[in-house]
Design a protein around this motif. Structure first.
Motif, PDB file in Angstrom:
ATOM      1  N   MET A  16      -2.203 -10.914   4.185  1.00 16.40           N
ATOM      2  CA  MET A  16      -2.107 -11.001   2.735  1.00 16.40           C
ATOM      3  C   MET A  16      -2.267 -12.414   2.215  1.00 16.40           C
ATOM      4  SD  MET A  16       0.963  -8.386   1.709  1.00 16.40           S
ATOM      5  CE  MET A  16       0.706  -8.672  -0.042  1.00 16.40           C
TER       6      MET A  16
ATOM      7  N   GLN B 291      -4.305 -14.818   2.805  1.00 16.43           N
ATOM      8  CA  GLN B 291      -5.598 -15.481   2.763  1.00 16.43           C
ATOM      9  C   GLN B 291      -5.936 -15.959   1.354  1.00 16.43           C
ATOM     10  OE1 GLN B 291      -8.384 -12.733   4.492  1.00 16.43           O
ATOM     11  NE2 GLN B 291      -7.836 -13.242   6.591  1.00 16.43           N
TER      12      GLN B 291
ATOM     13  N   THR C 282       1.657 -13.554  -2.796  1.00 17.10           N
ATOM     14  CA  THR C 282       0.473 -12.738  -3.059  1.00 17.10           C
ATOM     15  C   THR C 282       0.885 -11.547  -3.916  1.00 17.10           C
ATOM     16  OG1 THR C 282       0.796 -11.424  -1.059  1.00 17.10           O
ATOM     17  CG2 THR C 282      -0.669 -13.326  -0.879  1.00 17.10           C
TER      18      THR C 282
ATOM     19  N   ASP D  71       2.533 -12.536   5.936  1.00 15.57           N
ATOM     20  CA  ASP D  71       1.572 -11.837   6.788  1.00 15.57           C
ATOM     21  C   ASP D  71       2.252 -10.867   7.745  1.00 15.57           C
ATOM     22  OD1 ASP D  71      -0.673 -13.034   5.725  1.00 15.57           O
ATOM     23  OD2 ASP D  71      -0.669 -14.687   7.150  1.00 15.57           O
TER      24      ASP D  71
ATOM     25  N   TRP E  85       4.270  -8.612   7.262  1.00 17.45           N
ATOM     26  CA  TRP E  85       4.413  -7.228   6.811  1.00 17.45           C
ATOM     27  C   TRP E  85       3.318  -6.347   7.385  1.00 17.45           C
ATOM     28  CZ3 TRP E  85       8.865  -5.843   5.056  1.00 17.45           C
ATOM     29  CH2 TRP E  85       9.658  -6.739   4.325  1.00 17.45           C
ATOM     30  N   GLY E  86       2.153  -6.922   7.612  1.00 21.87           N
ATOM     31  CA  GLY E  86       1.057  -6.177   8.211  1.00 21.87           C
ATOM     32  C   GLY E  86       0.277  -5.337   7.216  1.00 21.87           C
ATOM     33  N   PHE E  87      -1.028  -5.284   7.388  1.00 25.82           N
ATOM     34  CA  PHE E  87      -1.887  -4.559   6.457  1.00 25.82           C
ATOM     35  C   PHE E  87      -1.626  -3.060   6.434  1.00 25.82           C
ATOM     36  CE2 PHE E  87      -5.849  -2.375   5.324  1.00 25.82           C
ATOM     37  CZ  PHE E  87      -6.021  -2.873   4.038  1.00 25.82           C
TER      38      PHE E  87
ATOM     39  N   VAL F 264       1.437  -2.542   4.114  1.00 29.11           N
ATOM     40  CA  VAL F 264       1.200  -2.969   2.733  1.00 29.11           C
ATOM     41  C   VAL F 264       0.124  -2.123   2.062  1.00 29.11           C
ATOM     42  CG1 VAL F 264       0.409  -4.872   1.274  1.00 29.11           C
ATOM     43  CG2 VAL F 264       1.988  -5.321   3.151  1.00 29.11           C
ATOM     44  N   SER F 265      -0.934  -1.784   2.789  1.00 28.18           N
ATOM     45  CA  SER F 265      -2.026  -1.021   2.178  1.00 28.18           C
ATOM     46  C   SER F 265      -1.563   0.356   1.727  1.00 28.18           C
ATOM     47  CB  SER F 265      -3.199  -0.888   3.159  1.00 28.18           C
ATOM     48  OG  SER F 265      -2.808  -0.165   4.323  1.00 28.18           O
TER      49      SER F 265
END
Length: 269
Positions: free
Chosen positions: A1, A3, A18, A37, A39-41, A44-45
């Motif tokens: 997240m 980036q 973010t 970061d 939390w992981g995609f 979060v997604s």
């Protein structure tokens, strides 16, 4: 997240954060030694489908500055409140993991108008109880003599039950292939978090004044914060409920990212 992170000046620090997704705001408060970061995609997604997800680096770690004020759980809570104020958010759903759960509780107690409802994951209301049941549970992470690779191996065995890892060999290999560098890069900030946790007097006696609907989630095989303490926290909350994963550890967000996110989504109105 992180980036495309932004920064906000909150009192004495520059907080990196973010914002992703659409919907009602959901503030994620990270635990000990983690960055946004972490939390992981996958997690979060899934949340982004319903919420505007706000994640940030606690002071002294990741892309946030360390500041000049002494680190404390109350200070971390003030930072979180300041970020919501900065974003013009009058109230938000709040989710805290581990130490982030300590922060979330103090945030709710100090600024109840900011918190719509609460999810407390892998946490309790007094770290001293953790130290009694699990002395030295996270001490090895602060061992300055170990390399980033060795520290990642320590984290692996803290976050995940061995039976689960044995049944997910690909996961273990992938986790170890990405050494955790935050502890060596942000040593002063990590040390500050250790001091903050050690000096926190807990809030078990104040938890009954938290009136918002709260879901406490734990892994029954959590090797860091015993699930029994999470269960006790849920019972102490006036509007608390408890959910758990039978073979889950402290790293539920990686073991069951979609399931955990869906559990959160179903709980939050």
């Amino acid at each position: 997240m992180s980036q495309s992170f932004r920064t906000a000046r909150i009192d004495d620090v520059s907080l990196a954060y973010t914002v992703a997704g659409q919907g009602e705001p959901l503030l994620l408060i990270m635990g000990f030694g983690g960055t946004m970061d972490f939390w992981g995609f996958p997690f979060v997604s899934t949340l982004m489908k319903k919420f505007k997800v706000i994640a940030f680096d606690n002071r002294g770690v990741g892309e946030s500055s360390i500041g000049t004020e002494p680190p404390s759980i109350d200070r971390f809570a003030s930072d979180a409140a300041g970020l919501l104020d900065h974003l013009g958010i009058e109230s938000a759903h709040v989710l805290g993991w581990s130490m982030g759960g300590y922060v979330a509780q103090e945030l709710t107690l100090a600024r109840p108008e900011l918190v719509r409802d609460l999810v407390l994951y892998g946490t309790c209301c007094d770290h001293r109880n953790v130290m009694e049941l699990r002395p030295g549970a996270s001490g090895n992470l602060m061992n300055t003599s170990v390399s980033d690779v060795e520290r990642t191996e320590i984290a692996l065995n803290m976050l995940f039950p061995r039976p689960w890892l044995d049944s997910h060999p690909g996961f273990e290999k992938a986790f170890l292939s990405r050494p955790m560098t935050v502890y060596s890069r942000c040593a002063e900030g990590i040390a500050g978090q250790v001091k903050a946790i050690a000096s926190w007097k807990g809030c078990c006696d104040r938890v009954p004044s938290i009136s918002v609907s709260t879901m406490v989630v734990a892994g029954e095989m959590d090797g860091v914060i015993p699930a029994s303490l999470s269960r006790e926290l849920a019972k102490a909350l006036p509007d608390g409920s408890f959910r758990s994963f039978s073979d889950g550890g402290h790293g539920l967000v990686y073991q069951y990212p979609k399931e955990l996110a869906e559990m959160v989504t179903e709980f939050l109105p």
